[in-house]
Design a protein around this motif. Structure first.
Motif, PDB file in Angstrom:
ATOM      1  N   VAL A  39       0.821  -1.224   0.000  1.00  0.00           N
ATOM      2  CA  VAL A  39       0.000   0.000   0.000  1.00  0.00           C
ATOM      3  C   VAL A  39       0.852   1.269   0.000  1.00  0.00           C
ATOM      4  CG1 VAL A  39      -1.918  -1.149   1.149  1.00  0.00           C
ATOM      5  CG2 VAL A  39      -0.169  -0.038   2.537  1.00  0.00           C
ATOM      6  N   THR A  43       2.087   1.118   7.897  1.00  0.00           N
ATOM      7  CA  THR A  43       0.782   1.150   8.564  1.00  0.00           C
ATOM      8  C   THR A  43       0.862   1.139  10.079  1.00  0.00           C
ATOM      9  OG1 THR A  43       0.681  -1.258   8.233  1.00  0.00           O
ATOM     10  CG2 THR A  43      -0.468   0.135   6.637  1.00  0.00           C
ATOM     11  N   GLN A  52       0.148  13.835   9.008  1.00  0.00           N
ATOM     12  CA  GLN A  52      -0.639  13.950   7.779  1.00  0.00           C
ATOM     13  C   GLN A  52      -2.004  14.578   8.047  1.00  0.00           C
ATOM     14  OE1 GLN A  52      -0.871  10.358   5.432  1.00  0.00           O
ATOM     15  NE2 GLN A  52       1.323   9.989   5.606  1.00  0.00           N
ATOM     16  N   ALA A  63      -8.306  14.097   0.770  1.00  0.00           N
ATOM     17  CA  ALA A  63      -7.895  12.703   0.649  1.00  0.00           C
ATOM     18  C   ALA A  63      -6.779  12.376   1.647  1.00  0.00           C
ATOM     19  CB  ALA A  63      -7.434  12.412  -0.775  1.00  0.00           C
ATOM     20  N   GLY A  67      -7.422   9.745   4.728  1.00  0.00           N
ATOM     21  CA  GLY A  67      -6.590   8.544   4.777  1.00  0.00           C
ATOM     22  C   GLY A  67      -5.839   8.414   6.092  1.00  0.00           C
ATOM     23  N   ALA A  71      -6.450   5.594   9.200  1.00  0.00           N
ATOM     24  CA  ALA A  71      -5.398   4.749   9.765  1.00  0.00           C
ATOM     25  C   ALA A  71      -5.280   4.948  11.273  1.00  0.00           C
ATOM     26  CB  ALA A  71      -4.072   5.050   9.083  1.00  0.00           C
ATOM     27  N   VAL A 128      -8.790   5.531   1.476  1.00  0.00           N
ATOM     28  CA  VAL A 128      -7.747   4.517   1.359  1.00  0.00           C
ATOM     29  C   VAL A 128      -8.438   3.158   1.255  1.00  0.00           C
ATOM     30  CG1 VAL A 128      -5.924   5.771   2.575  1.00  0.00           C
ATOM     31  CG2 VAL A 128      -7.554   4.394   3.882  1.00  0.00           C
ATOM     32  N   VAL A 132      -5.379  -0.917   4.000  1.00  0.00           N
ATOM     33  CA  VAL A 132      -4.677   0.020   4.900  1.00  0.00           C
ATOM     34  C   VAL A 132      -5.306  -0.008   6.293  1.00  0.00           C
ATOM     35  CG1 VAL A 132      -4.111   2.435   5.318  1.00  0.00           C
ATOM     36  CG2 VAL A 132      -3.970   1.496   2.999  1.00  0.00           C
ATOM     37  N   SER A 136      -3.522  -1.400   9.745  1.00  0.00           N
ATOM     38  CA  SER A 136      -3.405  -0.487  10.890  1.00  0.00           C
ATOM     39  C   SER A 136      -4.109  -1.069  12.109  1.00  0.00           C
ATOM     40  CB  SER A 136      -3.988   0.882  10.532  1.00  0.00           C
ATOM     41  OG  SER A 136      -3.229   1.509   9.534  1.00  0.00           O
TER      42      SER A 136
END
Length: 268
Positions: A39, A43, A52, A63, A67, A71, A128, A132, A136
């Motif tokens: 991916v 993770t 992020q 996005a 994502g 996670a 995602v 993912v 996670s």
């Protein structure tokens, strides 16, 4: 087999906990490195995902924000699941309290190994693929387990804290005490901790090499041996509880009967 029983059983020694931690670090390194190839992200790297979230908010990148948030939430849900399972098992006096989350992790790794290519195409509300979130969640499950077993002293899915601890012990090791310093005030390195932190980091790296190699040349099915390792660690204490716990026998019996009633008839 008796050695395996003690690794995830109720009564363990410090040396057994260290062995268990090394095995989990190897597993996490393999899954984390393999996840990067699949991916294109680590993770178990929650610090990166938290950053992020901030970047996504500032840049207006929905996005990126979704994502990272997905996670983070999956990892938290995994750790929370471990807490629920462990406390439930301890409440019912099961000796496999720490083995049960490991069995769940093994089952999810099998799902990932057998259906990973399919879940890569399954969309989620978090921008995602399901893969993912699954990885996670698995990492949160394992990190919660290692933290619960060690009372917060050991993490196995990320090495930042252990690298820091290793640096601290190395600093104490090379520190030169003044010759007039009283013995009780002398700075001394904890050599057992030094070896353990170094071992955890080493096993994580070795696991990463094994995982990356396996995913590169074999593919998703490479995680099946990892799942088998976790099952080997978790099944002995669970089987022991299954023989001794009337509550567990009744619970599983009820689940089997309920599943049997819902199953469709096999005949024409």
């Amino acid at each position: 087999m008796r050695r395996l029983l003690h690794l995830t059983g109720q009564h363990r020694t410090a040396s057994v906990d260290r062995i268990f931690g090394l095995l989990l670090a190897f597993n996490a390194g393999a899954v984390n490195a393999g996840g990067l190839l699949v991916v294109h992200m680590y993770t178990s790297h929650m610090s990166g995902f938290a950053s992020q979230v901030a970047d996504g908010l500032v840049l207006g990148n929905v996005a990126l924000l979704l994502g990272a948030l997905g996670a983070l939430l999956a990892f938290i849900a995994g750790a929370a699941t471990t807490a629920v399972i462990v406390h439930w098992a301890q409440r019912h006096h099961l000796r496999s309290a720490f083995a049960l989350p490991l069995m769940l992790e093994a089952a999810l790794l099998l799902v990932f190994g057998l259906l990973g290519a399919i879940t890569l195409t399954w969309p989620t509300p978090f921008a995602v693929p399901l893969t993912v979130l699954l990885l996670s969640y698995i990492m949160g499950l394992q990190n919660g387990l290692s933290s619960a077993m060690s009372h917060g002293k050991m993490r196995t899915t990320h090495m930042t804290g252990h690298v820091t601890d290793l640096g601290l012990e190395l600093g104490r090791l090379v520190y030169r005490n003044h010759r007039l310093t009283p013995p009780e005030q002398r700075v001394r390195a904890n050599r057992v901790a030094l070896r353990f932190y170094g071992g955890l980091i080493g096993m994580f790296i070795v696991g990463g090499i094994v995982g990356a190699t396996g995913f590169k040349y074999i593919g998703f099915v490479w995680v099946v041996p990892l799942a088998a390792l976790l099952l080997a660690l978790s099944l002995p204490p669970f089987r022991r509880d299954l023989r001794r716990s009337v509550y567990l026998q009744l619970l599983l019996g009820s689940a089997v009967r309920r599943f049997g009633r819902r199953a469709p008839p096999s005949g024409p």
